[in-house]
Motif scaffolding. Structure first.
Motif, PDB file in Angstrom:
ATOM      1  N   ARG A   3      81.187  33.343 -77.039  1.00 44.04           N
ATOM      2  CA  ARG A   3      80.422  33.563 -75.469  1.00 44.04           C
ATOM      3  C   ARG A   3      78.930  33.168 -75.096  1.00 44.04           C
ATOM      4  NH1 ARG A   3      84.472  39.161 -76.292  1.00 44.04           N
ATOM      5  NH2 ARG A   3      86.222  37.463 -75.843  1.00 44.04           N
ATOM      6  N   GLN A   4      78.128  33.487 -75.850  1.00 44.60           N
ATOM      7  CA  GLN A   4      77.039  32.767 -75.738  1.00 44.60           C
ATOM      8  C   GLN A   4      76.977  31.141 -75.421  1.00 44.60           C
ATOM      9  OE1 GLN A   4      73.931  34.545 -78.192  1.00 44.60           O
ATOM     10  NE2 GLN A   4      74.094  36.121 -76.261  1.00 44.60           N
ATOM     11  N   ILE A   5      77.264  30.627 -76.011  1.00 40.97           N
ATOM     12  CA  ILE A   5      76.675  28.955 -76.017  1.00 40.97           C
ATOM     13  C   ILE A   5      77.632  28.098 -75.462  1.00 40.97           C
ATOM     14  CG2 ILE A   5      77.662  27.291 -77.331  1.00 40.97           C
ATOM     15  CD1 ILE A   5      77.481  28.831 -79.834  1.00 40.97           C
ATOM     16  N   ASP A   6      78.965  28.537 -74.849  1.00 40.75           N
ATOM     17  CA  ASP A   6      79.806  28.203 -73.446  1.00 40.75           C
ATOM     18  C   ASP A   6      80.045  29.514 -72.743  1.00 40.75           C
ATOM     19  OD1 ASP A   6      81.502  26.847 -71.893  1.00 40.75           O
ATOM     20  OD2 ASP A   6      81.770  25.030 -73.341  1.00 40.75           O
ATOM     21  N   GLN A   7      79.998  30.298 -72.093  1.00 41.28           N
ATOM     22  CA  GLN A   7      80.562  31.319 -71.221  1.00 41.28           C
ATOM     23  C   GLN A   7      81.930  31.213 -70.558  1.00 41.28           C
ATOM     24  OE1 GLN A   7      78.044  33.133 -68.880  1.00 41.28           O
ATOM     25  NE2 GLN A   7      78.290  34.572 -69.601  1.00 41.28           N
ATOM     26  N   ARG A  27      83.726  37.695 -87.629  1.00 39.79           N
ATOM     27  CA  ARG A  27      84.347  37.101 -86.670  1.00 39.79           C
ATOM     28  C   ARG A  27      84.042  37.635 -84.990  1.00 39.79           C
ATOM     29  NH1 ARG A  27      89.422  34.978 -87.757  1.00 39.79           N
ATOM     30  NH2 ARG A  27      89.746  35.121 -89.683  1.00 39.79           N
ATOM     31  N   ARG A  28      83.371  39.168 -85.299  1.00 38.85           N
ATOM     32  CA  ARG A  28      82.528  39.788 -84.038  1.00 38.85           C
ATOM     33  C   ARG A  28      81.596  38.994 -84.186  1.00 38.85           C
ATOM     34  NH1 ARG A  28      84.455  44.949 -85.956  1.00 38.85           N
ATOM     35  NH2 ARG A  28      82.034  44.830 -87.428  1.00 38.85           N
ATOM     36  N   SER A  29      80.409  38.292 -85.156  1.00 39.32           N
ATOM     37  CA  SER A  29      79.365  37.714 -84.351  1.00 39.32           C
ATOM     38  C   SER A  29      79.605  36.210 -84.096  1.00 39.32           C
ATOM     39  CB  SER A  29      78.687  37.872 -86.066  1.00 39.32           C
ATOM     40  OG  SER A  29      78.353  38.724 -87.198  1.00 39.32           O
ATOM     41  N   LEU A  30      80.651  35.854 -84.670  1.00 42.31           N
ATOM     42  CA  LEU A  30      81.304  34.633 -83.964  1.00 42.31           C
ATOM     43  C   LEU A  30      81.950  34.943 -82.723  1.00 42.31           C
ATOM     44  CD1 LEU A  30      82.010  32.792 -87.370  1.00 42.31           C
ATOM     45  CD2 LEU A  30      80.208  31.975 -86.189  1.00 42.31           C
ATOM     46  N   THR A  31      82.501  35.029 -82.147  1.00 40.09           N
ATOM     47  CA  THR A  31      82.635  35.227 -80.655  1.00 40.09           C
ATOM     48  C   THR A  31      81.800  35.457 -79.707  1.00 40.09           C
ATOM     49  OG1 THR A  31      85.206  36.554 -81.656  1.00 40.09           O
ATOM     50  CG2 THR A  31      84.748  37.209 -79.198  1.00 40.09           C
ATOM     51  N   ALA A  32      80.831  36.676 -80.462  1.00 41.13           N
ATOM     52  CA  ALA A  32      79.873  37.091 -79.776  1.00 41.13           C
ATOM     53  C   ALA A  32      79.133  35.360 -79.073  1.00 41.13           C
ATOM     54  CB  ALA A  32      79.018  37.913 -79.767  1.00 41.13           C
ATOM     55  N   TRP A  33      78.773  34.724 -80.694  1.00 43.25           N
ATOM     56  CA  TRP A  33      78.067  33.491 -80.222  1.00 43.25           C
ATOM     57  C   TRP A  33      78.837  32.367 -79.512  1.00 43.25           C
ATOM     58  CZ3 TRP A  33      76.682  32.529 -86.261  1.00 43.25           C
ATOM     59  CH2 TRP A  33      75.697  33.713 -86.860  1.00 43.25           C
ATOM     60  N   LEU A  80      81.859  18.443 -74.163  1.00 43.16           N
ATOM     61  CA  LEU A  80      82.099  17.886 -75.255  1.00 43.16           C
ATOM     62  C   LEU A  80      81.120  18.685 -76.641  1.00 43.16           C
ATOM     63  CD1 LEU A  80      84.321  16.515 -77.751  1.00 43.16           C
ATOM     64  CD2 LEU A  80      83.004  14.470 -77.040  1.00 43.16           C
ATOM     65  N   ARG A  81      79.720  19.072 -76.136  1.00 47.80           N
ATOM     66  CA  ARG A  81      78.798  19.370 -77.539  1.00 47.80           C
ATOM     67  C   ARG A  81      78.739  20.009 -77.625  1.00 47.80           C
ATOM     68  NH1 ARG A  81      72.515  19.056 -76.615  1.00 47.80           N
ATOM     69  NH2 ARG A  81      71.918  20.004 -78.222  1.00 47.80           N
ATOM     70  N   LYS A  82      79.522  21.842 -76.899  1.00 45.69           N
ATOM     71  CA  LYS A  82      79.573  22.921 -77.128  1.00 45.69           C
ATOM     72  C   LYS A  82      80.875  23.032 -77.361  1.00 45.69           C
ATOM     73  CE  LYS A  82      76.828  24.546 -72.715  1.00 45.69           C
ATOM     74  NZ  LYS A  82      76.968  25.818 -71.785  1.00 45.69           N
ATOM     75  N   PHE A  83      81.981  22.246 -76.967  1.00 47.52           N
ATOM     76  CA  PHE A  83      83.424  21.992 -77.743  1.00 47.52           C
ATOM     77  C   PHE A  83      83.300  21.707 -79.434  1.00 47.52           C
ATOM     78  CE2 PHE A  83      87.030  19.671 -79.090  1.00 47.52           C
ATOM     79  CZ  PHE A  83      87.821  20.874 -79.420  1.00 47.52           C
ATOM     80  N   MET A  84      82.343  21.207 -79.743  1.00 41.75           N
ATOM     81  CA  MET A  84      82.590  21.357 -81.343  1.00 41.75           C
ATOM     82  C   MET A  84      81.695  22.142 -81.591  1.00 41.75           C
ATOM     83  SD  MET A  84      83.840  18.217 -81.287  1.00 41.75           S
ATOM     84  CE  MET A  84      83.421  17.980 -83.433  1.00 41.75           C
ATOM     85  N   THR A  85      80.230  22.525 -80.926  1.00 38.71           N
ATOM     86  CA  THR A  85      79.645  23.483 -82.125  1.00 38.71           C
ATOM     87  C   THR A  85      80.761  24.294 -81.754  1.00 38.71           C
ATOM     88  OG1 THR A  85      77.606  22.623 -80.547  1.00 38.71           O
ATOM     89  CG2 THR A  85      78.011  25.352 -81.581  1.00 38.71           C
ATOM     90  N   LEU A  86      81.658  25.542 -81.055  1.00 42.67           N
ATOM     91  CA  LEU A  86      82.785  26.102 -80.801  1.00 42.67           C
ATOM     92  C   LEU A  86      83.670  25.438 -82.486  1.00 42.67           C
ATOM     93  CD1 LEU A  86      83.463  27.120 -77.482  1.00 42.67           C
ATOM     94  CD2 LEU A  86      82.145  28.407 -78.830  1.00 42.67           C
ATOM     95  N   VAL A  87      83.986  24.319 -82.678  1.00 50.68           N
ATOM     96  CA  VAL A  87      84.995  24.271 -84.068  1.00 50.68           C
ATOM     97  C   VAL A  87      84.385  24.518 -84.921  1.00 50.68           C
ATOM     98  CG1 VAL A  87      85.731  21.774 -84.469  1.00 50.68           C
ATOM     99  CG2 VAL A  87      86.469  22.066 -82.202  1.00 50.68           C
ATOM    100  N   SER A  88      82.834  23.875 -85.089  1.00 48.56           N
ATOM    101  CA  SER A  88      82.474  24.096 -85.716  1.00 48.56           C
ATOM    102  C   SER A  88      82.296  25.518 -86.432  1.00 48.56           C
ATOM    103  CB  SER A  88      81.140  23.217 -85.928  1.00 48.56           C
ATOM    104  OG  SER A  88      80.713  22.620 -85.826  1.00 48.56           O
TER     105      SER A  88
END
Length: 108
Positions: free
Chosen positions: A82-86, A74-80, A46-54
Motif C-alpha cells: 500500500r505504500q509502494i503503490d497506493q 502478511r500484514r507487513s507486506l500488505t502495508a508495504w 510496470l515497475r510498481k507492478f513488478m515490485t508487488l509481484v516480487s
C-alpha cells in the motif's frame, strides 16, 4: 480495454491471472486487471507492478516456523504494498493475494 473513467486507451496483453486478463495501458503505463467486476488497477506502473509481484512471490517462497510469523509477514507486506503503490495496493486483488485468499500456484 475500457478504463474506469470511460476513456479508451490502447492496451497490451501481459498475460493472465486466474483467467483474468492483465494488460499494460499504452498511454498511461498502468497495469490493469480485467475481471468480471470490471477493470481495476493492478499497478500504477510496470515497475510498481513488478515490485508487488516480487513481494507476493517472496511471501509464498518463505518458510515460517509459526502461523504467527506468517500472519505478521502478511500484514507487513500488505502495508508495504500500500505504500509502494497506493491505488493498486488497496485493490481487492492485491488484498486477497497478501491475505492468503489466493494461495494457489496459479495465482502467482
Amino acid at each position: 480495454m475500457e478504463q474506469a473513467e470511460g476513456n479508451v486507451e490502447p492496451t497490451y496483453l501481459l498475460g493472465f491471472r486466474l483467467g483474468e486478463k492483465v494488460a499494460l495501458g499504452g498511454d498511461s503505463g498502468r497495469v490493469l486487471l480485467a475481471s468480471a467486476a470490471g477493470v481495476q488497477p493492478f499497478g500504477s506502473s510496470l515497475r510498481k507492478f513488478m515490485t508487488l509481484v516480487s513481494l507476493c512471490i517472496t511471501l509464498h517462497r518463505s518458510e515460517f516456523s509459526t502461523r504467527y510469523e506468517e500472519e505478521d509477514a502478511r500484514r507487513s507486506l500488505t502495508a508495504w504494498a500500500r505504500q509502494i503503490d497506493q491505488p493498486a495496493g488497496h485493490s481487492p486483488s492485491w488484498t486477497a493475494a497478501f491475505d492468503g485468499d489466493l494461495d494457489v500456484s496459479e495465482s502467482l
